[in-house]
Design an enzyme around this catalytic site. Sequence first.
Site, PDB file in Angstrom:
ATOM      1  N   CYS A  29      27.013  30.038  30.633  1.00  0.00           N
ATOM      2  CA  CYS A  29      26.165  29.824  29.468  1.00  0.00           C
ATOM      3  C   CYS A  29      26.607  30.770  28.354  1.00  0.00           C
ATOM      4  CB  CYS A  29      24.684  30.068  29.719  1.00  0.00           C
ATOM      5  SG  CYS A  29      23.942  28.893  30.816  1.00  0.00           S
ATOM      6  N   ARG A  74      33.673  31.201  29.202  1.00  0.00           N
ATOM      7  CA  ARG A  74      32.609  31.668  30.087  1.00  0.00           C
ATOM      8  C   ARG A  74      32.231  30.609  31.116  1.00  0.00           C
ATOM      9  NH1 ARG A  74      29.685  36.027  28.173  1.00  0.00           N
ATOM     10  NH2 ARG A  74      27.824  35.349  29.244  1.00  0.00           N
ATOM     11  N   TRP A 131      25.711  25.916  31.479  1.00  0.00           N
ATOM     12  CA  TRP A 131      26.299  25.799  32.813  1.00  0.00           C
ATOM     13  C   TRP A 131      25.121  25.467  33.712  1.00  0.00           C
ATOM     14  CZ3 TRP A 131      26.229  27.931  37.751  1.00  0.00           C
ATOM     15  CH2 TRP A 131      27.397  27.810  38.500  1.00  0.00           C
ATOM     16  N   ASN A 167      19.920  31.648  27.767  1.00  0.00           N
ATOM     17  CA  ASN A 167      20.896  31.930  28.816  1.00  0.00           C
ATOM     18  C   ASN A 167      20.131  32.722  29.881  1.00  0.00           C
ATOM     19  OD1 ASN A 167      22.922  33.016  30.355  1.00  0.00           O
ATOM     20  ND2 ASN A 167      23.997  34.035  28.673  1.00  0.00           N
ATOM     21  N   GLY A 168      20.199  32.299  31.144  1.00  0.00           N
ATOM     22  CA  GLY A 168      19.473  32.998  32.207  1.00  0.00           C
ATOM     23  C   GLY A 168      18.657  31.995  33.021  1.00  0.00           C
ATOM     24  N   GLU A 198      43.615  39.518  46.655  1.00  0.00           N
ATOM     25  CA  GLU A 198      43.535  39.236  45.225  1.00  0.00           C
ATOM     26  C   GLU A 198      44.527  38.120  44.845  1.00  0.00           C
ATOM     27  OE1 GLU A 198      41.615  39.603  42.894  1.00  0.00           O
ATOM     28  OE2 GLU A 198      42.788  39.423  41.063  1.00  0.00           O
ATOM     29  N   LYS A 220      43.482  34.552  43.160  1.00  0.00           N
ATOM     30  CA  LYS A 220      44.072  34.061  41.895  1.00  0.00           C
ATOM     31  C   LYS A 220      44.539  32.628  42.070  1.00  0.00           C
ATOM     32  CE  LYS A 220      42.974  36.198  39.733  1.00  0.00           C
ATOM     33  NZ  LYS A 220      42.090  37.180  39.613  1.00  0.00           N
ATOM     34  N   GLU A 269      41.667  30.117  42.357  1.00  0.00           N
ATOM     35  CA  GLU A 269      40.933  29.960  41.101  1.00  0.00           C
ATOM     36  C   GLU A 269      41.616  28.997  40.141  1.00  0.00           C
ATOM     37  OE1 GLU A 269      38.656  34.005  39.850  1.00  0.00           O
ATOM     38  OE2 GLU A 269      40.803  34.240  40.068  1.00  0.00           O
ATOM     39  N   HIS A 315      45.604  36.218  66.086  1.00  0.00           N
ATOM     40  CA  HIS A 315      44.239  36.003  66.576  1.00  0.00           C
ATOM     41  C   HIS A 315      43.630  34.747  65.976  1.00  0.00           C
ATOM     42  CE1 HIS A 315      44.360  39.839  68.603  1.00  0.00           C
ATOM     43  NE2 HIS A 315      44.888  40.344  67.501  1.00  0.00           N
ATOM     44  N   LYS A 328      33.518  32.936  33.547  1.00  0.00           N
ATOM     45  CA  LYS A 328      34.051  34.290  33.397  1.00  0.00           C
ATOM     46  C   LYS A 328      32.983  35.322  33.732  1.00  0.00           C
ATOM     47  CE  LYS A 328      37.057  37.315  32.076  1.00  0.00           C
ATOM     48  NZ  LYS A 328      38.143  37.528  33.042  1.00  0.00           N
TER      49      LYS A 328
HETATM   50  C1  G6P Z   1      33.679  35.839  37.996  1.00  0.00           C
HETATM   51  C2  G6P Z   1      35.023  35.867  37.303  1.00  0.00           C
HETATM   52  C3  G6P Z   1      35.963  36.810  38.039  1.00  0.00           C
HETATM   53  C4  G6P Z   1      35.356  38.192  38.150  1.00  0.00           C
HETATM   54  C5  G6P Z   1      33.948  38.142  38.766  1.00  0.00           C
HETATM   55  C6  G6P Z   1      33.233  39.466  38.599  1.00  0.00           C
HETATM   56  O1  G6P Z   1      33.805  35.265  39.241  1.00  0.00           O
HETATM   57  O2  G6P Z   1      35.581  34.574  37.252  1.00  0.00           O
HETATM   58  O3  G6P Z   1      37.190  36.896  37.351  1.00  0.00           O
HETATM   59  O4  G6P Z   1      36.165  38.998  38.941  1.00  0.00           O
HETATM   60  O5  G6P Z   1      33.148  37.164  38.106  1.00  0.00           O
HETATM   61  O6  G6P Z   1      33.038  39.685  37.227  1.00  0.00           O
HETATM   62  P1  G6P Z   1      32.842  41.105  36.579  1.00  0.00           P
HETATM   63  O7  G6P Z   1      32.689  40.827  35.114  1.00  0.00           O
HETATM   64  O8  G6P Z   1      31.607  41.671  37.192  1.00  0.00           O
HETATM   65  O9  G6P Z   1      34.046  41.911  36.878  1.00  0.00           O
END
Ligand code: G6P
Length: 612
Positions: A2, A27, A74, A100-101, A487, A491, A494, A510, A607
């Site tokens: 949002c 976002r 969203w 938003n919320g 990580e 990536k 995502e 295992h 985001k």
């Molecule tokens: C979302 C984003 C990620 C991020 C995570 C935590 O999932 O897509 O890229 O790592 O939130 O966000 P923050 O702003 O708390 O690091």
Amino acid sequence: MCGIVGYIGTKKASPILINGLIRLEYRGYDSAGISTIEKDGLSMMKDKGRVKNLYQLEGMDNLNGTIGIAHTRWATHGKPSKENSHPHMDNSKTFSVVHNGIIENYNELKNFLADNGYTFYSQTDTEVIPNLVHYYYNKDEKNDSLKFLRAVKNACCDLKGSFAIEIICKDYPDHMIVTRKDSPLVIGKGEQENYISSDIPAILSFTRNFYLLNDYELAILSRDTIEFYDKHLTILKKEPKNIEWDATSAEKDGYEDFMLKEIYEQPTAIRETIGAKLNEATKCEFSELNFTKEYLSSLNNIYIVACGTAMHAGLAGKNVLEKLCKINTQVDVASEFRYRDPLVDEKTLCIFISQSGETADTIAALKLCKQKGAKTLALTNVIGSSITREADFSIYTHAGPEIAVASTKAYTSQVILITILAIYFAEILEIAHEQVDLLKRDILELPRKLEETLALSESIQSFSKKVYQEKDIFFLGRGIDETVAKEGSLKLKEISYIHSESYPAGELKHGPIALIENDITVVSIITDKNLVEKMVSNIQEVITRGAKTLVITNQDIDETMFDMTIKIPKTNSFISPILSIVPLQLFSYYISKGKGLDVDKPRNLAKSVTVE
Ligand code: G6P
């Protein structure tokens, strides 16, 4: 998740609002809408789908109002649809609201309003807000200049949950009211115009002067003024914050995608984050912190709590805090930590890592730790973000705005900052002098080594071309490299939508090895000299079963057995994730491009995750 935008000034509001929404697209959203005040009352244009579709809506060209609110939604309550999109109006079309919320008690409020004759046209929780404001507005017998503000304040006092709200009223055509609780909202001050946004980058090209609201504070904006009130409607004085981010840092600047730009910005982001905090000659300096040897020696535990990529940065933090500072450290996902009654007390230091500083679960976990008496430290990229207003202490990465949903430069900046924090602790504790000296030297060489690593991009692109159509890709590592495998795998998921798993290489036998079949791709990271042989044996096990292998390493190993080896510069193992993640970021990026996907705005992801 949002986004909200607002404008009040001398220019036509609608194009400014839509452009603002475009800047907030990253976002994550599924619908968009705007509302302006026109000569004949409130306008409202909204629909599901992309922001740019708003330009096509009938009547959009006829909007001339110079005050308006806008929203990207969203979906949480009610599917993406025109009816559920924001803005929402009250039944009498006096008020228009974006939110938003989540309003947790919306059912109760809806029933109350329905009993008082109000009708609802959407399935959203938001629609109760304009109607509740109208309810209080109607009941108020005083007809003074504060009537609008009183109605908003009274309505907000009834709301449970989280909100950032913008509201306009046809009876007050020169004013807009905004308020917030637990959801992001910034106010940008311009010349004869003021802006509202969910975050700073979206309005950075208009102003560098920002005001922030604390929970339940309200602001009433006109073209030339901004007045602040607390929840009892007492006037507050606020000073604007000057944000140093460069406006071009929120532009693509010639790169095809924000993600690629942000990957290439890592040497600068690391340099800036190191800043003046660390040098070889003197002790590390954090002017924001005042930890003593006594306090640090008394700690029974450090908890690092975060979500997503930030949590992976926390894993690198655990490695250095335990090995260098000898403090027992645990890393937890915020949404789990909150509900498992964690053993936190006054002898626990809780560190919260969050790029945005707005992640709902991370903030809630922080509040919980405060209640339990622990000291709380926020590590974030955004000055003035919600998390910094809750934490006892805040320290900042200086990565600049990160726009792509998939985090890259924020991760490496978080890893460097927590490493510097660990050095700061070790120096206070007067331990590990030699290790600290070596580590400092290696940190100062990192930006140059990052540049060398980025120069390997072509080989990574060529390997990506071979595997971009795969269905599953595995990532393996041991020790610190396993945190990087996690990580790297995240990536890839995502932005490429390829199924991917990461495993500690020793766990292969295992279970996961049952999934290894001919031609499957396995990516391995090897940067720990003590674990080279073990890693190579594990990779051999997958080669025997027909896997294609990509190895990221800074060790001298026989490369002939692998399909592709990416040789990165050697560095201190505490900070090796900062170099070894780079080829994996590029790997995911090129796979996503190969598949023709929207790298910066992957499906279903946001985001900033501002709901729990
Ligand atoms: C979302 C984003 C990620 C991020 C995570 C935590 O999932 O897509 O890229 O790592 O939130 O966000 P923050 O702003 O708390 O690091």
